[in-house]
Design an enzyme around this catalytic site. Sequence first.
Site, PDB file in Angstrom:
ATOM      1  N   GLY A  72       0.812  -1.211   0.000  1.00 17.56           N
ATOM      2  CA  GLY A  72       0.000   0.000   0.000  1.00 17.56           C
ATOM      3  C   GLY A  72       0.847   1.264   0.000  1.00 17.56           C
ATOM      4  O   GLY A  72       0.543   2.241  -0.689  1.00 17.56           O
ATOM      5  N   ASN A 152      -8.072   3.810   8.592  1.00 16.45           N
ATOM      6  CA  ASN A 152      -7.528   2.667   9.321  1.00 16.45           C
ATOM      7  C   ASN A 152      -7.672   2.802  10.837  1.00 16.45           C
ATOM      8  O   ASN A 152      -7.828   1.812  11.536  1.00 16.45           O
ATOM      9  CB  ASN A 152      -6.049   2.458   8.959  1.00 16.45           C
ATOM     10  CG  ASN A 152      -5.251   3.734   8.964  1.00 16.45           C
ATOM     11  OD1 ASN A 152      -5.644   4.740   8.381  1.00 16.45           O
ATOM     12  ND2 ASN A 152      -4.110   3.728   9.624  1.00 16.45           N
ATOM     13  N   GLN A 180      -7.722  -0.276   3.287  1.00 10.23           N
ATOM     14  CA  GLN A 180      -8.566  -0.806   4.366  1.00 10.23           C
ATOM     15  C   GLN A 180      -9.938  -1.268   3.890  1.00 10.23           C
ATOM     16  O   GLN A 180     -10.603  -2.038   4.572  1.00 10.23           O
ATOM     17  CB  GLN A 180      -8.754   0.259   5.462  1.00 10.23           C
ATOM     18  CG  GLN A 180      -7.499   0.554   6.257  1.00 10.23           C
ATOM     19  CD  GLN A 180      -7.063  -0.616   7.147  1.00 10.23           C
ATOM     20  OE1 GLN A 180      -7.850  -1.504   7.476  1.00 10.23           O
ATOM     21  NE2 GLN A 180      -5.800  -0.619   7.530  1.00 10.23           N
ATOM     22  N   HIS A 202      -1.518  -7.463   2.679  1.00 11.50           N
ATOM     23  CA  HIS A 202      -1.568  -8.066   4.021  1.00 11.50           C
ATOM     24  C   HIS A 202      -2.779  -7.644   4.845  1.00 11.50           C
ATOM     25  O   HIS A 202      -2.948  -8.115   5.976  1.00 11.50           O
ATOM     26  CB  HIS A 202      -0.259  -7.811   4.784  1.00 11.50           C
ATOM     27  CG  HIS A 202      -0.027  -6.400   5.236  1.00 11.50           C
ATOM     28  ND1 HIS A 202      -0.138  -6.034   6.547  1.00 11.50           N
ATOM     29  CD2 HIS A 202       0.311  -5.289   4.560  1.00 11.50           C
ATOM     30  CE1 HIS A 202       0.150  -4.744   6.659  1.00 11.50           C
ATOM     31  NE2 HIS A 202       0.427  -4.273   5.463  1.00 11.50           N
ATOM     32  N   THR A 239      12.478  -6.919 -10.849  1.00 13.83           N
ATOM     33  CA  THR A 239      11.928  -8.264 -11.082  1.00 13.83           C
ATOM     34  C   THR A 239      10.757  -8.505 -10.122  1.00 13.83           C
ATOM     35  O   THR A 239      10.845  -8.214  -8.936  1.00 13.83           O
ATOM     36  CB  THR A 239      13.034  -9.323 -10.883  1.00 13.83           C
ATOM     37  OG1 THR A 239      14.085  -9.013 -11.806  1.00 13.83           O
ATOM     38  CG2 THR A 239      12.520 -10.723 -11.166  1.00 13.83           C
ATOM     39  N   CYS A 327       1.346   1.420  12.373  1.00 14.27           N
ATOM     40  CA  CYS A 327       2.582   2.053  11.905  1.00 14.27           C
ATOM     41  C   CYS A 327       3.084   3.125  12.856  1.00 14.27           C
ATOM     42  O   CYS A 327       4.256   3.455  12.868  1.00 14.27           O
ATOM     43  CB  CYS A 327       2.358   2.676  10.540  1.00 14.27           C
ATOM     44  SG  CYS A 327       1.369   1.656   9.498  1.00 14.27           S
TER      45      CYS A 327
HETATM   46  C1  LIG Z   1      -5.091   3.159   4.724  1.00 11.35           C
HETATM   47  C2  LIG Z   1      -3.742   2.544   4.551  1.00 11.35           C
HETATM   48  N1  LIG Z   1      -2.968   2.914   3.527  1.00 11.35           N
HETATM   49  C3  LIG Z   1      -1.762   2.386   3.326  1.00 11.35           C
HETATM   50  C4  LIG Z   1      -1.247   1.438   4.174  1.00 11.35           C
HETATM   51  C5  LIG Z   1       0.126   0.903   3.932  1.00 11.35           C
HETATM   52  O1  LIG Z   1       0.067  -0.374   3.370  1.00 11.35           O
HETATM   53  P1  LIG Z   1       1.355  -1.340   3.437  1.00 11.35           P
HETATM   54  O2  LIG Z   1       1.482  -1.771   4.870  1.00 11.35           O
HETATM   55  O3  LIG Z   1       1.007  -2.474   2.510  1.00 11.35           O
HETATM   56  O4  LIG Z   1       2.514  -0.557   2.960  1.00 11.35           O
HETATM   57  C6  LIG Z   1      -2.008   1.015   5.269  1.00 11.35           C
HETATM   58  C7  LIG Z   1      -1.467   0.047   6.241  1.00 11.35           C
HETATM   59  O5  LIG Z   1      -1.614   0.187   7.437  1.00 11.35           O
HETATM   60  C8  LIG Z   1      -3.296   1.580   5.469  1.00 11.35           C
HETATM   61  O6  LIG Z   1      -4.060   1.225   6.498  1.00 11.35           O
END
Ligand SMILES: Cc1ncc(COP(=O)(O)O)c(C=O)c1O
Length: 389
Positions: A72, A152, A180, A202, A239, A327
């Site tokens: 993401g 999120n 999300q 994921h 790749t 995060c």
């Molecule tokens: C709304 C949103 N965007 C982007 C991401 C980032 O995705 P990734 O963990 O695959 O980099 C997340 C992950 O928490 C998310 O909740």
Amino acid sequence: MRRIYFDHSGTTPVHPEVAEEMYRFLTGDNFGNPSSINYFGQFVSQAVAEAREKVAEAVGADPGEIVFTSGGTESDNLAIHGVAFTNRSRGNHIITSAVEHHAVLNTVKALGKQGFDITILPVDQYGMVSVEDVAGAVTDKTILITVMHANNEVGTIMPVVEIGKFAREKGIIFHVDAAQSLGKIPVNVDDLGADLLSVSGHKIYGPKGIGALYIRKGTRWKQTLLHGGAQERLRRAGTENIPGIVGLGKAVELAMENRAGENTRLKALRDKLIREVTGRFDQVKLTGHPDLRLPNHASFLFKFIEGESMLLSLDMKGIAASTGSACTSRSLEPSHVLLAMGVPPEEAHGSLRITLGKDNTEEDVDYFLEVIGPVVEKLRVMSPLGVEG
Ligand SMILES: Cc1ncc(COP(=O)(O)O)c(C=O)c1O
């Protein structure tokens, strides 16, 4: 000890069928490089094409409009950066909201330091941005609007359909972060009016480190981040992550099969959780929109409690929850989402997020409800923040 996982917005376990599919491409003869025109390469290339079709179908796109990325975060960066620099001669103004994931917010802010003019729109008490505010921010230099589909941290579903319609009328490129929402609520690029849309593996029982970016045919966008080979039709060099790509394809396929049933089942569990938690305790409130929220998402603010202490106490009882975004959970800063919603910084620390998933049952919710009472009581007695009244 019984372990209950309640952090599905943070990440999800890899579905056994996804793992099986990935294993096929980590072993035996299925190791080819899809850019090679030999037998091994072509076999793998076919698997990538099938995964691309599945992702495209899930979001209502053509396979040629899907680019595989490392997740993401990369999809967001690729989308925003690519639009910004490709449209530089047309304008330099970018609009986003204050509650975006940092993958969007920090990308936009970084562009702000590179000569782009950025507007970060406020949100209401539910974390929702308004179409009127988007419209009010537009100038003749606006080249991109980027707003997430669902938040999120607080689960609020944004008015992206209306924003997409507005952007279309104005001829402004619209990017939607659907990390999300995919697999939980319908995500269709035409219904959303999205020109670009980010997906993450994921969050939907796929592996980490894989994602996709939808780019509508004809969108003024060029890849501006990674310089290298001609993979992904010059849209993403490097790749390909074959096990990740086939895993994402399988995860998306399963998510589409299960979405409607899971939506109803999880909504009932979520509503029970919200009803009981807000009904039982004083000084607790739901964060995010009461109705327009993800079916698996319950988030709360407990006054006079540190969210971290609550998490640790729950973890000792076998319940894995979170305070908000996975995060930022290691930073001591209060959540930018809650602050943008008008929550005072001292209260923003008392957040608890319960995000349900495919293996959760009503017994899990009941166990949580049994455990949370004494945890809240104990922490409030110990709280240096003091209890009012
Ligand atoms: C709304 C949103 N965007 C982007 C991401 C980032 O995705 P990734 O963990 O695959 O980099 C997340 C992950 O928490 C998310 O909740």
